[in-house]
Design a protein around this motif. Structure first.
Motif, PDB file in Angstrom:
ATOM      1  N   GLU A  25       3.728   9.278  14.233  1.00 27.28           N
ATOM      2  CA  GLU A  25       4.665   8.248  13.777  1.00 27.28           C
ATOM      3  C   GLU A  25       5.153   7.390  14.940  1.00 27.28           C
ATOM      4  O   GLU A  25       5.419   6.202  14.769  1.00 27.28           O
ATOM      5  CB  GLU A  25       5.824   8.899  13.023  1.00 27.28           C
ATOM      6  N   TRP A  26       5.248   7.959  16.123  1.00 25.71           N
ATOM      7  CA  TRP A  26       5.575   7.165  17.314  1.00 25.71           C
ATOM      8  C   TRP A  26       4.434   6.211  17.643  1.00 25.71           C
ATOM      9  O   TRP A  26       4.655   5.047  17.997  1.00 25.71           O
ATOM     10  CB  TRP A  26       5.851   8.104  18.483  1.00 25.71           C
ATOM     11  N   LEU A  27       3.183   6.678  17.501  1.00 22.75           N
ATOM     12  CA  LEU A  27       2.027   5.855  17.820  1.00 22.75           C
ATOM     13  C   LEU A  27       1.835   4.694  16.847  1.00 22.75           C
ATOM     14  O   LEU A  27       1.230   3.678  17.206  1.00 22.75           O
ATOM     15  CB  LEU A  27       0.754   6.710  17.817  1.00 22.75           C
ATOM     16  N   LEU A  28       2.326   4.830  15.625  1.00 24.70           N
ATOM     17  CA  LEU A  28       2.150   3.760  14.640  1.00 24.70           C
ATOM     18  C   LEU A  28       2.683   2.427  15.158  1.00 24.70           C
ATOM     19  O   LEU A  28       2.093   1.369  14.899  1.00 24.70           O
ATOM     20  CB  LEU A  28       2.859   4.120  13.331  1.00 24.70           C
TER      21      LEU A  28
ATOM     22  N   VAL B 189       0.868  -1.177   0.000  1.00 23.21           N
ATOM     23  CA  VAL B 189       0.000   0.000   0.000  1.00 23.21           C
ATOM     24  C   VAL B 189       0.907   1.229   0.000  1.00 23.21           C
ATOM     25  O   VAL B 189       1.745   1.384   0.893  1.00 23.21           O
ATOM     26  CB  VAL B 189      -0.925   0.024   1.229  1.00 23.21           C
ATOM     27  N   VAL B 190       0.752   2.100  -0.996  1.00 22.80           N
ATOM     28  CA  VAL B 190       1.611   3.273  -1.137  1.00 22.80           C
ATOM     29  C   VAL B 190       0.779   4.523  -0.857  1.00 22.80           C
ATOM     30  O   VAL B 190      -0.173   4.829  -1.579  1.00 22.80           O
ATOM     31  CB  VAL B 190       2.223   3.352  -2.549  1.00 22.80           C
ATOM     32  N   ALA B 191       1.137   5.253   0.196  1.00 26.86           N
ATOM     33  CA  ALA B 191       0.440   6.483   0.583  1.00 26.86           C
ATOM     34  C   ALA B 191       1.463   7.607   0.658  1.00 26.86           C
ATOM     35  O   ALA B 191       2.086   7.826   1.700  1.00 26.86           O
ATOM     36  CB  ALA B 191      -0.276   6.300   1.916  1.00 26.86           C
ATOM     37  N   VAL B 192       1.648   8.303  -0.452  1.00 28.15           N
ATOM     38  CA  VAL B 192       2.623   9.392  -0.539  1.00 28.15           C
ATOM     39  C   VAL B 192       1.957  10.561  -1.255  1.00 28.15           C
ATOM     40  O   VAL B 192       0.912  10.397  -1.890  1.00 28.15           O
ATOM     41  CB  VAL B 192       3.898   8.955  -1.301  1.00 28.15           C
TER      42      VAL B 192
ATOM     43  N   ALA C  59      -6.960   5.667   8.978  1.00 24.10           N
ATOM     44  CA  ALA C  59      -6.884   5.558   7.521  1.00 24.10           C
ATOM     45  C   ALA C  59      -6.025   4.361   7.115  1.00 24.10           C
ATOM     46  O   ALA C  59      -6.386   3.607   6.198  1.00 24.10           O
ATOM     47  CB  ALA C  59      -6.315   6.845   6.930  1.00 24.10           C
ATOM     48  N   TRP C  60      -4.894   4.162   7.806  1.00 25.98           N
ATOM     49  CA  TRP C  60      -4.061   3.002   7.504  1.00 25.98           C
ATOM     50  C   TRP C  60      -4.803   1.703   7.806  1.00 25.98           C
ATOM     51  O   TRP C  60      -4.685   0.712   7.065  1.00 25.98           O
ATOM     52  CB  TRP C  60      -2.747   3.057   8.290  1.00 25.98           C
ATOM     53  N   GLN C  61      -5.575   1.668   8.867  1.00 31.13           N
ATOM     54  CA  GLN C  61      -6.376   0.475   9.155  1.00 31.13           C
ATOM     55  C   GLN C  61      -7.311   0.170   7.992  1.00 31.13           C
ATOM     56  O   GLN C  61      -7.477  -0.990   7.589  1.00 31.13           O
ATOM     57  CB  GLN C  61      -7.195   0.692  10.434  1.00 31.13           C
TER      58      GLN C  61
ATOM     59  N   VAL D  24       1.629  -7.518   4.513  1.00 32.05           N
ATOM     60  CA  VAL D  24       1.423  -6.222   3.880  1.00 32.05           C
ATOM     61  C   VAL D  24       2.613  -5.311   4.169  1.00 32.05           C
ATOM     62  O   VAL D  24       3.059  -5.202   5.306  1.00 32.05           O
ATOM     63  CB  VAL D  24       0.134  -5.550   4.393  1.00 32.05           C
ATOM     64  N   ARG D  25       3.090  -4.653   3.111  1.00 29.87           N
ATOM     65  CA  ARG D  25       4.067  -3.577   3.278  1.00 29.87           C
ATOM     66  C   ARG D  25       3.378  -2.252   2.939  1.00 29.87           C
ATOM     67  O   ARG D  25       2.548  -2.195   2.038  1.00 29.87           O
ATOM     68  CB  ARG D  25       5.258  -3.766   2.339  1.00 29.87           C
ATOM     69  N   GLY D  26       3.759  -1.223   3.655  1.00 31.84           N
ATOM     70  CA  GLY D  26       3.222   0.096   3.362  1.00 31.84           C
ATOM     71  C   GLY D  26       4.342   1.111   3.200  1.00 31.84           C
ATOM     72  O   GLY D  26       5.429   0.950   3.768  1.00 31.84           O
ATOM     73  N   ILE D  27       4.084   2.115   2.405  1.00 27.64           N
ATOM     74  CA  ILE D  27       4.977   3.273   2.302  1.00 27.64           C
ATOM     75  C   ILE D  27       4.126   4.492   2.644  1.00 27.64           C
ATOM     76  O   ILE D  27       3.158   4.800   1.943  1.00 27.64           O
ATOM     77  CB  ILE D  27       5.584   3.418   0.898  1.00 27.64           C
ATOM     78  N   GLY D  28       4.445   5.156   3.730  1.00 28.46           N
ATOM     79  CA  GLY D  28       3.638   6.285   4.179  1.00 28.46           C
ATOM     80  C   GLY D  28       4.503   7.494   4.472  1.00 28.46           C
ATOM     81  O   GLY D  28       5.243   7.505   5.457  1.00 28.46           O
TER      82      GLY D  28
END
Length: 285
Positions: free
Chosen positions: A93-96, A15-18, A54-56, A69-73
């Motif tokens: 980003e800490w909470l992720l 999943v690519v989110a950029v 949103a990532w969920q 699953v790999r993601g790019i965020g």
């Protein structure tokens, strides 16, 4: 590119989110298909409190297929306008790491421009358990999975600010106080109604869980109306309001709603000092 190609070689979903301009560059090299999905981040990009949910949503489709699953965020660092926005992005980003620690097989890459801000990069290393450079991934020596997040101190309210102490039965008066401040700055209509709803949720939590009372402060700064709520309660779940409530969940929807209604939400809570919640609403013009 290498991160995506590794996923494809291992039969993993991606999943690519950029930002859109970077998504266009990647699409030119790796097209979207059943394995690689590009998602539109525009509706949540500048709302850190909405990003985990949103990532969920984005990974749910691939998880149902049983594949890792790999993601790019990439967080929208180039769109940050205030110190509060930057702090909430860093906290997100800490909470992720907490949000997905017990979830499905999951690996998220967070790209950074190393030429832009070396000081921020050093700080971000404390939020990520691994660092990837030149195609190699190593453990981050600065990351501590058990350490609490080191918040920057909240700024002082801008003068002049209004203060109102509330308890049970004071919610109509509290909304009137917010309306008086909002209308001075041209905030009316739907956005004011949304702020009223968010403020009611927070103040109700103060009355129910924060010692029966609280203090509201309102002021404007940087083209935003700020509503700050202080009470004696303690919020022990750092993910409260940031993950999507389940259909059968009892309670816990108030802070979720607040994040959906406001442009930015800051929460600070300790057993000794109680809870402070700041609601940011952009002013018109």
């Amino acid at each position: 590119m290498g991160f995506i190609q590794e996923a494809l070689a291992g039969d993993e979903a991606v999943v690519v989110a950029v930002p859109q301009e970077k998504a266009s560059l990647l699409r030119a090299e790796i097209r979207e298909n059943d394995t690689v999905r590009y998602v539109d981040t525009s509706r949540v990009a500048r709302h850190p409190g909405r990003l985990i949910a949103a990532w969920q949503e984005w990974i749910k489709e691939h998880v149902s297929e049983g594949r890792p699953v790999r993601g790019i965020g990439e967080s929208p660092w180039d769109q940050v306008r205030t110190a509060a926005e930057a702090e909430e992005l860093r906290y997100h980003e800490w909470l992720l790491n907490r949000a997905f620690a017990q979830g499905p097989a999951w690996w998220l890459l967070c790209p950074y421009d190393v030429a832009r801000d070396q000081a921020a990069l050093t700080q971000m290393a404390r939020c990520h358990p691994q660092i990837r450079r030149d195609g190699r991934t190593v453990l981050s020596e600065d990351y501590d999975a058990h350490a609490a997040y080191a918040f920057a101190a909240l700024t002082d309210p801008c003068d002049p600010y209004d203060e109102f102490r509330y308890s049970s039965g004071d919610l109509p008066a509290l909304r009137e106080k917010i309306s008086a401040c909002a209308e001075q700055h041209g905030l009316t209509g739907r956005r004011l109604r949304e702020l009223h709803l968010a403020a009611t949720e927070v103040a109700t939590n103060s009355i129910r869980h924060g010692g029966g009372q609280g203090v509201l402060r309102t002021w404007s700064e940087e083209r935003r109306l700020i509503c700050e709520f202080r009470d004696a309660g303690y919020l022990d779940d750092p993910l409260a309001g940031r993950t999507m409530p389940t259909p059968r969940q009892v309670g816990g929807r108030g802070l979720w709603l607040v994040h959906q209604l406001c442009d930015l939400v800051e929460i600070r809570s300790t057993p000794d000092e109680g809870t402070t919640i700041r609601l940011h609403t952009e002013l018109p013009g």
